[in-house]
Design an enzyme around this catalytic site. Structure first.
Site, PDB file in Angstrom:
ATOM      1  N   TYR A  36      47.884  35.916  46.015  1.00  0.00           N
ATOM      2  CA  TYR A  36      47.480  37.144  45.345  1.00  0.00           C
ATOM      3  C   TYR A  36      48.311  37.400  44.087  1.00  0.00           C
ATOM      4  O   TYR A  36      47.780  37.796  43.050  1.00  0.00           O
ATOM      5  CB  TYR A  36      47.560  38.340  46.294  1.00  0.00           C
ATOM      6  N   GLU A  69      45.017  44.772  51.515  1.00  0.00           N
ATOM      7  CA  GLU A  69      46.266  44.900  52.259  1.00  0.00           C
ATOM      8  C   GLU A  69      46.622  43.511  52.772  1.00  0.00           C
ATOM      9  O   GLU A  69      45.734  42.738  53.136  1.00  0.00           O
ATOM     10  CB  GLU A  69      46.128  45.845  53.461  1.00  0.00           C
TER      11      GLU A  69
END
Length: 154
Positions: free
Chosen positions: A123, A111
């Site tokens: 990411y 998350e």
């Protein structure tokens, strides 16, 4: 020493209790809602994968993730502010993914705050994809902030 030389001399090692004062100091400087020393102690006591990225005796960053069935869940990653956006986070994330692969995990989940553009960029560059949203997941100055849920197939 140049950054490329520094990364060449970087090692990944197990986090230990003696590291926590330094890690908590880094954590407080780089996260909006930092983990406490107790959170890190709990992670160590729970046998989560807790690693430190170190060069010449200096901690550059750390990563904590848990392994469950066939997936790794990235819980925390932090890089000393002056080493952010210089490849250290990517190096540490790649190392975490290799550990997860070696443990036969099929995917890594995480998350991330939508407001954390640098982390989202990292990411995405690595190949994580957005698979969901957790509403009001994080504490924030103005109440709560959502979390983008991301997945990488190992």
């Amino acid at each position: 020493m140049s950054l490329s030389q520094l990364l060449h001399h970087t090692v990944l090692r197990d986090m230990n209790l003696a590291d926590l004062a330094k890690i908590v100091c880094i954590e407080q400087r780089v996260h909006a809602c930092p983990w406490s020393c107790g959170n890190f102690t709990d992670a160590l006591n729970s046998n989560y994968v807790c690693k430190v990225c170190e060069a010449e005796g200096e901690i550059l960053g750390y990563v904590v993730f848990m392994l469950a069935v066939d997936e790794a869940h990235l819980l925390n990653i932090g890089i000393v502010a002056e080493y952010q956006r210089k490849g250290v986070g990517r190096w540490l994330l790649d190392a975490a993914m290799e550990i997860a692969r070696a443990c036969n995990m099929l995917r890594m989940l995480l998350e991330v705050r939508p407001s954390n553009a640098a982390a989202l960029g990292l990411y995405r560059d690595v190949g994580f994809r957005e698979i969901g949203l957790r509403r009001g997941y994080y504490a924030a100055d103005n109440g709560r902030e959502d979390a983008v849920v991301m997945e990488y197939l190992l």
